[in-house]
Design a protein around this motif. Structure first.
Motif, PDB file in Angstrom:
ATOM      1  N   THR A 280     -64.997  -6.149  18.508  1.00 36.92           N
ATOM      2  CA  THR A 280     -66.430  -5.715  18.328  1.00 36.92           C
ATOM      3  C   THR A 280     -66.580  -4.889  17.157  1.00 36.92           C
ATOM      4  OG1 THR A 280     -65.910  -3.365  19.011  1.00 36.92           O
ATOM      5  CG2 THR A 280     -66.333  -4.856  21.000  1.00 36.92           C
ATOM      6  N   PRO A 281     -67.692  -4.931  16.443  1.00 39.58           N
ATOM      7  CA  PRO A 281     -67.520  -3.868  15.220  1.00 39.58           C
ATOM      8  C   PRO A 281     -67.092  -2.713  15.381  1.00 39.58           C
ATOM      9  CG  PRO A 281     -69.682  -5.269  15.735  1.00 39.58           C
ATOM     10  CD  PRO A 281     -68.867  -5.323  17.103  1.00 39.58           C
ATOM     11  N   LEU A 282     -66.639  -2.097  16.568  1.00 38.08           N
ATOM     12  CA  LEU A 282     -66.094  -0.706  16.320  1.00 38.08           C
ATOM     13  C   LEU A 282     -64.646  -0.902  16.479  1.00 38.08           C
ATOM     14  CD1 LEU A 282     -68.573   1.086  19.041  1.00 38.08           C
ATOM     15  CD2 LEU A 282     -68.629   1.183  16.484  1.00 38.08           C
ATOM     16  N   GLY A 283     -64.039  -1.963  16.422  1.00 38.16           N
ATOM     17  CA  GLY A 283     -62.741  -2.331  16.623  1.00 38.16           C
ATOM     18  C   GLY A 283     -62.335  -3.308  17.931  1.00 38.16           C
ATOM     19  N   LEU A 284     -60.966  -3.426  18.209  1.00 38.39           N
ATOM     20  CA  LEU A 284     -60.366  -3.994  19.339  1.00 38.39           C
ATOM     21  C   LEU A 284     -60.207  -3.167  20.377  1.00 38.39           C
ATOM     22  CD1 LEU A 284     -57.763  -6.215  17.437  1.00 38.39           C
ATOM     23  CD2 LEU A 284     -59.997  -7.229  18.492  1.00 38.39           C
TER      24      LEU A 284
END
Length: 378
Positions: A280-284
């Motif tokens: 995701t854009p927030l990370g894995l």
């Protein structure tokens, strides 16, 4: 006794709990629903519900309006009969294919949200109503002790209309526990009280229930109330039992996305499952192995978005802040996510509106589910 004419306000009422004794204990009962179903015309109110209320346990039937929780309570009380399945009390069938025991023979206490006090009876007579098999003097002695326990002994000669909502609620509670029922059934008993009074009366009710040691099944649509009162929660949806467990289990491990939404606000973003992670854009975020390219929904509670040091974590732009005492509610835009996210940040470290800040994500407040499915992935 002298009738007290003054009617207390809700705020004054919360400060007027007088000297209280100790409630008498009873032998708690085991209440069991076995594959219970109930329909009203074409509407299936309850579908194949099985659950157990253990002796001395306080449990909540939790769910939105129309989910079947009050119907289950009415079946337990004997007000409704199940179409299928059985209701057992200490192993004895109370309702089922071969038997139906009327409410007055179930040793169950009932308390409803409208209090249902008799307007023509004094407070003392209201509480003593369930002791009609005892001599009047003995019934009044027991009822007066119950009123003493809820701080209303001095109002025994008054009538319900002399009392505030909080006081009437305590009278209804005293009346329900005075026959020493093995099981208490409560249908949203605090919903008619204002927020500040609700918290104090709820705490006193919990203390009284613990003293009487009766098993208690309480209906509520408020997850905060359920978590504050219950040893176990039964989460209902559309007539079915979705999940059962301790408040911590349901909060930390919701059965599906709808359950997660019910217990708190969430930010929801889509991601791609790549092996054992969701990108995701927030990370894995970790997830069990699924086919590459499968879409997942990642739910992040606002309190799971934490303020980080400059240059650490993920950069976001703060578009709005709202001070809420200990926390500040922030609206944050992150690159790659169309909708802004909500974060609850400690007020001592809250970012400034109109500026960029850095954030990290607390995995404890992240849940991953397959998109379009109720089955949890993590």
């Amino acid at each position: 006794m002298t009738i007290v004419d003054k009617t207390l306000t809700e705020d004054e009422d919360s400060k007027r709990w007088g000297p209280r004794g100790t409630a008498g204990a009873t032998f708690a009962g085991l209440l069991e629903f076995e594959n219970v179903s109930k329909r009203f015309g074409r509407t299936a109110a309850v579908m194949d519900v099985s659950l157990k209320l253990h002796p001395g346990e306080i449990a909540c039937l939790l769910g939105p309006s129309g989910c079947g929780k009050t119907t289950l309570l009415r079946i337990a009380a004997g007000i409704e009969k199940p179409d299928l399945g059985r209701l057992l009390f200490d192993g004895q069938e109370m309702a089922g294919p071969s038997r139906f025991v009327p409410p007055e023979r179930r040793n169950i206490g009932l308390m409803f949200q409208d209090f249902a006090l008799f307007p023509h009876l004094s407070i003392l007579d209201n509480v003593a109503f369930g002791l009609r098999n005892l001599p009047r003097k003995e019934a009044h002695t027991i009822a007066l002790h119950a009123l003493e326990r809820v701080g209303l002994a001095s109002y025994a000669a008054n009538f319900p209309h002399h009392l505030s909502g909080g006081e009437q609620q305590r009278v209804a509670l005293a009346r329900a526990v005075v026959p020493r029922p093995q099981v208490m059934l409560m249908d949203e008993p605090f919903s008619g009280l204002d927020q500040r009074l609700r918290e104090s009366v709820r705490a006193e009710t919990l203390t009284l229930l613990r003293e009487t040691r009766a098993s208690c099944l309480l209906v509520t649509h408020d997850p905060v109330e359920a978590m504050g009162l219950a040893d176990r929660i039964f989460l209902m949806r559309q007539g079915r039992l979705i999940q059962a467990g301790t408040p911590e289990e349901l909060y930390r491990k919701p059965a599906d996305a709808a359950a997660a939404r019910f217990f708190s606000d969430t930010n929801e973003i889509r991601g791609r499952l790549t092996g054992a992670a969701v990108d995701t854009p927030l990370g894995l975020f970790p997830a069990p192995p699924y086919a590459s390219g499968q879409t997942a929904i990642v739910m992040v509670r606002p309190q799971g978005i934490k303020r980080a040091r400059q240059g650490e974590g993920i950069e976001g732009f703060v578009t709005e802040t709202r001070f809420q005492g200990d926390d500040v509610k922030c609206t944050v835009i992150f690159q790659g996510i169309e909708e802004p996210l909500t974060a609850l940040i400690d007020s001592r470290s809250a970012p400034v509106k109109g500026q960029a800040a850095w954030f990290t994500i607390d995995q404890e407040h992240v849940f991953v589910f397959e998109f379009g499915s109720a089955a949890p992935i993590s």
